[in-house]
Write an enzyme that holds these catalytic residues in place. Structure first.
Site, PDB file in Angstrom:
ATOM      1  N   ARG A  72      21.909  -1.171 -67.706  1.00  0.00           N
ATOM      2  CA  ARG A  72      21.971  -1.909 -66.447  1.00  0.00           C
ATOM      3  C   ARG A  72      20.706  -2.750 -66.223  1.00  0.00           C
ATOM      4  O   ARG A  72      20.782  -3.900 -65.814  1.00  0.00           O
ATOM      5  CB  ARG A  72      22.161  -0.938 -65.288  1.00  0.00           C
ATOM      6  CG  ARG A  72      23.464  -0.162 -65.401  1.00  0.00           C
ATOM      7  CD  ARG A  72      23.545   0.908 -64.328  1.00  0.00           C
ATOM      8  NE  ARG A  72      23.382   0.321 -63.009  1.00  0.00           N
ATOM      9  CZ  ARG A  72      22.758   0.917 -61.989  1.00  0.00           C
ATOM     10  NH1 ARG A  72      22.225   2.100 -62.151  1.00  0.00           N
ATOM     11  NH2 ARG A  72      22.665   0.315 -60.827  1.00  0.00           N
ATOM     12  N   LEU A  75      19.350   2.032 -68.906  1.00  0.00           N
ATOM     13  CA  LEU A  75      18.862   1.046 -69.874  1.00  0.00           C
ATOM     14  C   LEU A  75      19.800  -0.159 -69.942  1.00  0.00           C
ATOM     15  O   LEU A  75      19.362  -1.316 -69.930  1.00  0.00           O
ATOM     16  CB  LEU A  75      18.736   1.698 -71.266  1.00  0.00           C
ATOM     17  CG  LEU A  75      18.177   0.773 -72.332  1.00  0.00           C
ATOM     18  CD1 LEU A  75      16.693   0.555 -72.125  1.00  0.00           C
ATOM     19  CD2 LEU A  75      18.417   1.344 -73.727  1.00  0.00           C
ATOM     20  N   LYS A  87      15.308   4.806 -78.899  1.00  0.00           N
ATOM     21  CA  LYS A  87      14.378   5.911 -78.966  1.00  0.00           C
ATOM     22  C   LYS A  87      14.754   6.955 -77.904  1.00  0.00           C
ATOM     23  O   LYS A  87      15.396   6.575 -76.920  1.00  0.00           O
ATOM     24  CB  LYS A  87      12.950   5.434 -78.764  1.00  0.00           C
ATOM     25  CG  LYS A  87      12.720   4.768 -77.400  1.00  0.00           C
ATOM     26  CD  LYS A  87      11.281   4.666 -77.078  1.00  0.00           C
ATOM     27  CE  LYS A  87      10.795   5.937 -76.427  1.00  0.00           C
ATOM     28  NZ  LYS A  87      10.275   5.721 -75.069  1.00  0.00           N
ATOM     29  N   ARG A  95      31.536   7.468 -70.081  1.00  0.00           N
ATOM     30  CA  ARG A  95      32.598   8.384 -69.656  1.00  0.00           C
ATOM     31  C   ARG A  95      33.194   8.019 -68.294  1.00  0.00           C
ATOM     32  O   ARG A  95      34.381   8.240 -68.063  1.00  0.00           O
ATOM     33  CB  ARG A  95      32.052   9.814 -69.546  1.00  0.00           C
ATOM     34  CG  ARG A  95      31.773  10.479 -70.862  1.00  0.00           C
ATOM     35  CD  ARG A  95      31.024  11.760 -70.664  1.00  0.00           C
ATOM     36  NE  ARG A  95      29.790  11.496 -69.917  1.00  0.00           N
ATOM     37  CZ  ARG A  95      28.855  12.399 -69.655  1.00  0.00           C
ATOM     38  NH1 ARG A  95      29.027  13.641 -70.057  1.00  0.00           N
ATOM     39  NH2 ARG A  95      27.772  12.083 -68.986  1.00  0.00           N
ATOM     40  N   HIS A  98       5.724   3.508 -79.678  1.00  0.00           N
ATOM     41  CA  HIS A  98       5.145   2.209 -79.318  1.00  0.00           C
ATOM     42  C   HIS A  98       3.678   2.064 -79.749  1.00  0.00           C
ATOM     43  O   HIS A  98       3.302   1.066 -80.365  1.00  0.00           O
ATOM     44  CB  HIS A  98       5.231   1.984 -77.809  1.00  0.00           C
ATOM     45  CG  HIS A  98       6.603   2.146 -77.243  1.00  0.00           C
ATOM     46  ND1 HIS A  98       7.731   1.690 -77.886  1.00  0.00           N
ATOM     47  CD2 HIS A  98       7.044   2.716 -76.096  1.00  0.00           C
ATOM     48  CE1 HIS A  98       8.799   1.959 -77.148  1.00  0.00           C
ATOM     49  NE2 HIS A  98       8.408   2.593 -76.068  1.00  0.00           N
ATOM     50  N   LYS A 141       7.844  -7.590 -78.201  1.00  0.00           N
ATOM     51  CA  LYS A 141       6.978  -8.266 -77.224  1.00  0.00           C
ATOM     52  C   LYS A 141       6.246  -9.424 -77.897  1.00  0.00           C
ATOM     53  O   LYS A 141       5.738  -9.266 -79.006  1.00  0.00           O
ATOM     54  CB  LYS A 141       5.968  -7.272 -76.624  1.00  0.00           C
ATOM     55  CG  LYS A 141       6.607  -6.253 -75.681  1.00  0.00           C
ATOM     56  CD  LYS A 141       5.576  -5.298 -75.135  1.00  0.00           C
ATOM     57  CE  LYS A 141       6.216  -4.181 -74.338  1.00  0.00           C
ATOM     58  NZ  LYS A 141       6.459  -4.507 -72.928  1.00  0.00           N
TER      59      LYS A 141
HETATM   60  N1  LIG Z   1      16.051   3.725 -69.400  1.00  0.00           N
HETATM   61  C1  LIG Z   1      15.032   3.226 -70.112  1.00  0.00           C
HETATM   62  O1  LIG Z   1      14.181   2.472 -69.603  1.00  0.00           O
HETATM   63  C2  LIG Z   1      14.906   3.551 -71.550  1.00  0.00           C
HETATM   64  C3  LIG Z   1      15.833   4.351 -72.194  1.00  0.00           C
HETATM   65  N2  LIG Z   1      15.710   4.602 -73.527  1.00  0.00           N
HETATM   66  C4  LIG Z   1      16.681   5.444 -74.233  1.00  0.00           C
HETATM   67  O2  LIG Z   1      17.984   4.895 -74.084  1.00  0.00           O
HETATM   68  C5  LIG Z   1      18.949   5.920 -74.009  1.00  0.00           C
HETATM   69  C6  LIG Z   1      19.699   5.787 -72.678  1.00  0.00           C
HETATM   70  O3  LIG Z   1      18.770   5.909 -71.627  1.00  0.00           O
HETATM   71  P1  LIG Z   1      19.176   5.717 -70.104  1.00  0.00           P
HETATM   72  O4  LIG Z   1      20.069   4.545 -69.948  1.00  0.00           O
HETATM   73  O5  LIG Z   1      17.931   5.771 -69.320  1.00  0.00           O
HETATM   74  O6  LIG Z   1      20.015   7.048 -69.826  1.00  0.00           O
HETATM   75  P2  LIG Z   1      21.066   7.316 -68.689  1.00  0.00           P
HETATM   76  O7  LIG Z   1      21.145   8.785 -68.526  1.00  0.00           O
HETATM   77  O8  LIG Z   1      20.843   6.472 -67.508  1.00  0.00           O
HETATM   78  O9  LIG Z   1      22.418   6.808 -69.361  1.00  0.00           O
HETATM   79  C7  LIG Z   1      23.107   7.515 -70.348  1.00  0.00           C
HETATM   80  C8  LIG Z   1      24.391   6.791 -70.632  1.00  0.00           C
HETATM   81  O10 LIG Z   1      25.120   7.515 -71.622  1.00  0.00           O
HETATM   82  C9  LIG Z   1      26.451   7.720 -71.137  1.00  0.00           C
HETATM   83  N3  LIG Z   1      26.943   8.952 -71.714  1.00  0.00           N
HETATM   84  C10 LIG Z   1      26.391  10.182 -71.625  1.00  0.00           C
HETATM   85  N4  LIG Z   1      27.144  11.086 -72.275  1.00  0.00           N
HETATM   86  C11 LIG Z   1      28.193  10.402 -72.792  1.00  0.00           C
HETATM   87  C12 LIG Z   1      29.303  10.761 -73.562  1.00  0.00           C
HETATM   88  N5  LIG Z   1      29.530  12.030 -73.930  1.00  0.00           N
HETATM   89  N6  LIG Z   1      30.169   9.809 -73.934  1.00  0.00           N
HETATM   90  C13 LIG Z   1      29.974   8.516 -73.559  1.00  0.00           C
HETATM   91  N7  LIG Z   1      28.936   8.110 -72.836  1.00  0.00           N
HETATM   92  C14 LIG Z   1      28.052   9.041 -72.448  1.00  0.00           C
HETATM   93  C15 LIG Z   1      26.292   7.760 -69.625  1.00  0.00           C
HETATM   94  O11 LIG Z   1      27.441   7.373 -68.945  1.00  0.00           O
HETATM   95  P3  LIG Z   1      28.523   8.326 -68.274  1.00  0.00           P
HETATM   96  O12 LIG Z   1      27.793   9.376 -67.499  1.00  0.00           O
HETATM   97  O13 LIG Z   1      29.333   7.376 -67.484  1.00  0.00           O
HETATM   98  O14 LIG Z   1      29.240   8.861 -69.410  1.00  0.00           O
HETATM   99  C16 LIG Z   1      25.291   6.653 -69.443  1.00  0.00           C
HETATM  100  O15 LIG Z   1      25.959   5.424 -69.512  1.00  0.00           O
HETATM  101  C17 LIG Z   1      18.176   7.234 -74.135  1.00  0.00           C
HETATM  102  O16 LIG Z   1      18.158   7.604 -75.485  1.00  0.00           O
HETATM  103  C18 LIG Z   1      16.778   6.846 -73.663  1.00  0.00           C
HETATM  104  O17 LIG Z   1      15.792   7.693 -74.203  1.00  0.00           O
HETATM  105  C19 LIG Z   1      14.697   4.058 -74.271  1.00  0.00           C
HETATM  106  C20 LIG Z   1      13.745   3.256 -73.686  1.00  0.00           C
HETATM  107  C21 LIG Z   1      13.736   2.966 -72.278  1.00  0.00           C
HETATM  108  O1  LIG Z   2       9.802   3.244 -73.837  1.00  0.00           O
HETATM  109  C1  LIG Z   2       9.247   3.341 -72.763  1.00  0.00           C
HETATM  110  O2  LIG Z   2       8.512   2.298 -72.325  1.00  0.00           O
HETATM  111  C2  LIG Z   2       8.236   2.156 -70.930  1.00  0.00           C
HETATM  112  C3  LIG Z   2       7.070   1.169 -70.839  1.00  0.00           C
HETATM  113  O3  LIG Z   2       7.483  -0.050 -71.364  1.00  0.00           O
HETATM  114  P1  LIG Z   2       6.777  -1.411 -70.928  1.00  0.00           P
HETATM  115  O4  LIG Z   2       7.502  -2.445 -71.699  1.00  0.00           O
HETATM  116  O5  LIG Z   2       6.957  -1.530 -69.438  1.00  0.00           O
HETATM  117  O6  LIG Z   2       5.331  -1.285 -71.277  1.00  0.00           O
HETATM  118  C4  LIG Z   2       7.875   3.461 -70.280  1.00  0.00           C
HETATM  119  O7  LIG Z   2       7.822   3.286 -68.872  1.00  0.00           O
HETATM  120  C5  LIG Z   2       8.923   4.500 -70.598  1.00  0.00           C
HETATM  121  O8  LIG Z   2       8.506   5.762 -70.084  1.00  0.00           O
HETATM  122  C6  LIG Z   2       9.137   4.616 -72.086  1.00  0.00           C
HETATM  123  O9  LIG Z   2      10.268   5.452 -72.341  1.00  0.00           O
END
Ligand SMILES: NC(=O)C1=CN([C@@H]2O[C@H](COP(=O)(O)OP(=O)(O)OC[C@H]3O[C@@H](n4cnc5c(N)ncnc54)[C@H](OP(=O)(O)O)[C@@H]3O)[C@@H](O)[C@H]2O)C=CC1
Ligand SMILES: O=C1O[C@H](COP(=O)(O)O)[C@@H](O)[C@H](O)[C@H]1O
Length: 490
Positions: free
Chosen positions: A23, A21, A149, A50, A241, A183
């Site tokens: 990145r 997220l 979320k 970490r 959403h 949005k």
């Molecule tokens: N990716 C997406 O498009 C979306 C994500 N989200 C929500 O955002 C959150 C993050 O998602 P996402 O980025 O995909 O998840 P990732 O698994 O890619 O990233 C998780 C992050 O948390 C860090 N992390 C995990 N455990 C620890 C710890 N104990 N201490 C410190 N840092 C920690 C990891 O880094 P490291 O391993 O270096 O510690 C990493 O930076 C989730 O709640 C997800 O549901 C919501 C909407 C969309």
């Molecule tokens: O929160 C989320 O949304 C995306 C869809 O978002 P959008 O802005 O591209 O419509 C979804 O792909 C993902 O599974 C969900 O966690």
């Protein structure tokens, strides 16, 4: 020229800074707002995760990510360097109370500055991160926390997350993000309804036969399989959403645009949703899972192949729901909600289908008109209405479309919703964030669906990738004599 709303100095601390997220969304959003001069070089972005990195190494990674995820704006080397200079990296395991929290403190020398903690880790860490922030004296009077979320996976777990965070932050400092509320097209619902009295007059069961809200995706689960397989489409998209969009469409006019006025109206809608009994779920909810199919001319694998770790899964990648809102405004209008992965096209839209003419005087009446609020793949408003078919002789009518595309109407570049929401959190405007009672009300409505599924009372229906979901989703509307938008002819 676009209006620039510049913020004062702030410190923004991202937990989960090496994650997907951050990145793909958060840092590109910050870069864009920095280039738009919404904040300047006095801002500090402290990135925590970490993985062991020095700040220089982390900046190097971010530079590559920005080139990949924001290529249009990451070209200006000087500006990019300036932006990277705002970032500090702290390696720390946030589950460890005795980790180097002092390193974060050292990066935040000014307690008078706005301080935003953004929790982009899994939600199981939210409460312990907040506890550690408190224990190490990092929460100031000017601090807020943003929660990604999902907030829990059920009503009970959502309450536990909210209580855990609520022990350390007052409700007004807790910003629960739902990127759909950021949005443009979703926010425009407010303008459309409450700045156009004529339109608002049509906004009820009297004129509107049904409402459909679709968030269709062509992507599969990608790299988020482990999360998604636990969550499923209902928790991932509907609980948050789609219900928030439904609230924006269905709510009454708030007294003002202040956060609590908006949230009070949204909450009334959530509380007025017809409760789901097991029978109602059987009759009004379709769940599906994609199998292998063809999308955009290419073969794509099925869900369990995408997961790669399992051969079977009962997780839904598609949901369609028929519901009603028990209010005088909406009592006679079904609302259809639908979301799914690996569907035919990427489309996010709201369709308000008008009722037919009560006493048609034309012999060749086309289908009744509709208003389409398209949010993705591009933002657009379309009003389908009957007009005279031009030509001599007779009076025939046909449908034609009035169209307003954002891209062609406004010069302002498309903004990712995170750009708006991150800066709203910095400015302390919670209007587009979710209040705790909204989270509870959403879970209260969704949970009986999950319970019914868990008891195996409804089938999980396969659908081929590239389709519009299981055939029964069509039948759900056909019962009311309605069609999904893609099946409407004009
Ligand atoms: N990716 C997406 O498009 C979306 C994500 N989200 C929500 O955002 C959150 C993050 O998602 P996402 O980025 O995909 O998840 P990732 O698994 O890619 O990233 C998780 C992050 O948390 C860090 N992390 C995990 N455990 C620890 C710890 N104990 N201490 C410190 N840092 C920690 C990891 O880094 P490291 O391993 O270096 O510690 C990493 O930076 C989730 O709640 C997800 O549901 C919501 C909407 C969309
Ligand atoms: O929160 C989320 O949304 C995306 C869809 O978002 P959008 O802005 O591209 O419509 C979804 O792909 C993902 O599974 C969900 O966690």
């Amino acid at each position: 020229m676009a209006h620039v709303h510049r913020t004062g100095a702030f410190d923004f601390i991202i937990f989960g800074a090496t994650g997907d997220l951050t990145r793909r969304k958060l840092l590109p959003a910050f870069l864009r707002r920095f280039l738009a001069r919404e904040f300047g070089a006095e801002a500090r972005i402290i990135c925590v995760a970490r993985t062991a990195h020095s700040t220089d190494e982390f900046r190097e990674h971010v530079q590559q990510d920005l080139r990949e995820f924001a290529p249009d704006v990451a070209r200006d080397e000087d500006k990019l360097r300036e932006f990277l200079g705002l970032l500090t990296y702290v390696a720390l395991d946030a589950t460890q109370a005795d980790a180097d929290w002092q390193a974060i403190k050292a990066a935040l020398p000014d307690p008078e500055r706005t301080r935003v903690f953004y929790l982009a880790t899994g939600p199981s860490l939210y409460a312990s991160v907040c506890e550690a922030l408190s224990a190490h004296g990092l929460i100031t009077q000017h601090s807020r926390v943003v929660l990604e979320k999902p907030i829990g996976t059920s009503l009970a777990t959502a309450r536990a997350v909210n209580e855990g965070v609520g022990r350390f932050f007052p409700e007004e400092a807790i910003y629960r993000i739902d990127h759909y509320l950021g949005k443009e097209g979703v926010q425009n619902i407010l303008a459309l309804r409450f700045a156009n009295p004529a339109l608002e007059k049509l906004w009820s069961s009297e004129a509107i036969e049904h409402v459909q809200i679709t968030a269709a995706e062509t992507v599969g689960v990608g790299s988020r399989g482990p999360y998604y397989d636990e969550a499923g489409a209902l928790r991932d998209m509907v609980q948050n959403h789609l219900l928030q969009v439904l609230c924006m469409v269905a709510m009454d006019a708030p007294a003002s645009l202040r956060a609590d006025d908006l949230r009070n109206e949204k909450l009334k809608v959530l509380n007025a949703l017809r409760p789901m009994t097991p029978d109602m779920v059987r009759q009004n909810v379709i769940r599906g899972q994609y199998t292998a199919g063809r999308l955009k001319g290419e073969e794509v694998p099925g869900y369990t192949q995408d997961l790669a770790t399992k051969h079977t899964s009962s997780t839904e990648t598609f949901v369609a729901i028929r519901t009603k809102i028990r209010t005088a405004r909406w009592g006679n209008t079904p609302f259809y909600l639908r979301t799914g992965k690996r569907l035919a096209t990427k489309t996010t839209e709201i369709v308000l289908q008008f009722r037919p003419q009560a006493w048609p005087i034309f012999t060749n009446m086309p289908s009744p008109g509709r208003l389409v609020i398209r949010i993705a793949p591009h933002e657009e408003l379309s009003f389908v209405m009957a007009v005279r078919d031009p030509g001599a002789g007779g009076l025939r009518v046909r449908n034609a479309t009035l169209n307003m595309s954002y891209e062609h109407t406004f010069s302002i570049a498309y903004q990712d919703s995170y750009e708006r929401l991150l800066l709203d959190a910095v400015r302390g405007d919670p209007a587009l964030f979710i209040r705790r009672d909204e989270v509870d009300a959403s879970w209260r409505w969704v949970e009986p669906i999950l319970d019914t599924w868990q008891q195996g009372l409804t089938p999980l229906e396969p659908y081929p990738a590239g389709s519009w979901g299981p055939a029964s989703a069509r039948a759900l509307l056909a019962r009311d004599g309605a069609l999904w938008h893609e099946d409407m002819l004009t």
